[in-house]
Motif scaffolding. Structure first.
Motif, mmCIF file in Angstrom:
data_model
loop_
_atom_site.group_PDB
_atom_site.id
_atom_site.type_symbol
_atom_site.label_atom_id
_atom_site.label_comp_id
_atom_site.label_asym_id
_atom_site.label_seq_id
_atom_site.Cartn_x
_atom_site.Cartn_y
_atom_site.Cartn_z
ATOM 1 N N LEU A 1 0.806 -1.226 0.000
ATOM 2 C CA LEU A 1 0.000 0.000 0.000
ATOM 3 C C LEU A 1 0.836 1.271 0.000
ATOM 4 C CD1 LEU A 1 -2.745 -1.051 2.559
ATOM 5 C CD2 LEU A 1 -2.957 -0.864 0.068
ATOM 6 N N ARG B 1 -8.336 2.909 -3.577
ATOM 7 C CA ARG B 1 -7.355 2.041 -2.920
ATOM 8 C C ARG B 1 -7.138 2.424 -1.463
ATOM 9 N NH1 ARG B 1 -1.209 0.444 -4.025
ATOM 10 N NH2 ARG B 1 -1.452 -1.721 -3.424
ATOM 11 N N HIS B 2 -7.263 3.718 -1.171
ATOM 12 C CA HIS B 2 -7.033 4.252 0.175
ATOM 13 C C HIS B 2 -8.222 5.135 0.565
ATOM 14 C CE1 HIS B 2 -2.759 3.048 0.078
ATOM 15 N NE2 HIS B 2 -2.787 3.439 -1.190
#
Length: 167
Positions: free
Chosen positions: A33, A126-127
């Motif tokens: 990540l 994604r975040h």
């Protein structure tokens, strides 16, 4: 996306398709990540932790940073960057099994508008916890146009992969 001539000229002749290396780089980038963004300024290198997202073709990456930071200032002064991603945290004590990839290219701030919406969505999908941060007026959103990837394994074996759109 069109690659500026000065970036395209940086790519070496080693551009042959390597689907195995493409899959390996993709697996490593998808599995992590965060990465270290490498910038430079006043003759000094700097590394900064960033949350990133990649385009499906691995042609570009996106990240966000506060405008009142050294990272933002350095990005404004010099667009050449590297993004380093590795899996060492998953392999404590197994140095010979650690993989790392360095993506080199140029970072460009994304202006507010339709392009901003596209890039911010890629990052916040994604975040999700970054949504408020990314939309803050004190935040800058940056896209990296990636020129090449350098993949390292077994602590010393290095292979290069150039995204197809850059080749």
């Amino acid at each position: 996306m069109r690659v500026p001539d000065e970036i395209a000229g940086e790519a070496t002749a080693d551009r042959g398709p390597d689907e195995e290396l493409d899959r390996t780089v993709r697996r490593l980038l998808d599995g992590q990540l965060y990465g270290v963004l490498c910038t430079q300024g006043q003759g000094q290198p700097y590394g900064s932790l960033v949350a990133y997202a990649m385009t499906p073709d691995l042609d570009s990456a996106v990240f966000a940073t506060q405008k009142a930071t050294r990272k933002y200032r350095l990005l404004s002064e010099c667009a050449r960057v590297a993004l380093v991603v590795d899996n060492r945290s998953a392999l404590p004590g197994q140095l010979m099994n650690v993989e790392a990839v360095t993506a080199t290219g140029r970072a460009h701030e994304v202006a507010t508008g339709p392009e901003f919406e596209q890039w911010s969505r890629l990052l916040t999908d994604r975040h999700p916890y970054l949504d408020t941060f990314v939309r803050s007026v004190s935040c800058g959103l940056f896209r990296i146009d990636i020129v090449r990837y350098l993949y390292v394994t077994r602590f010393q074996e290095v292979r290069q992969w150039v995204p197809k759109r850059r080749a």
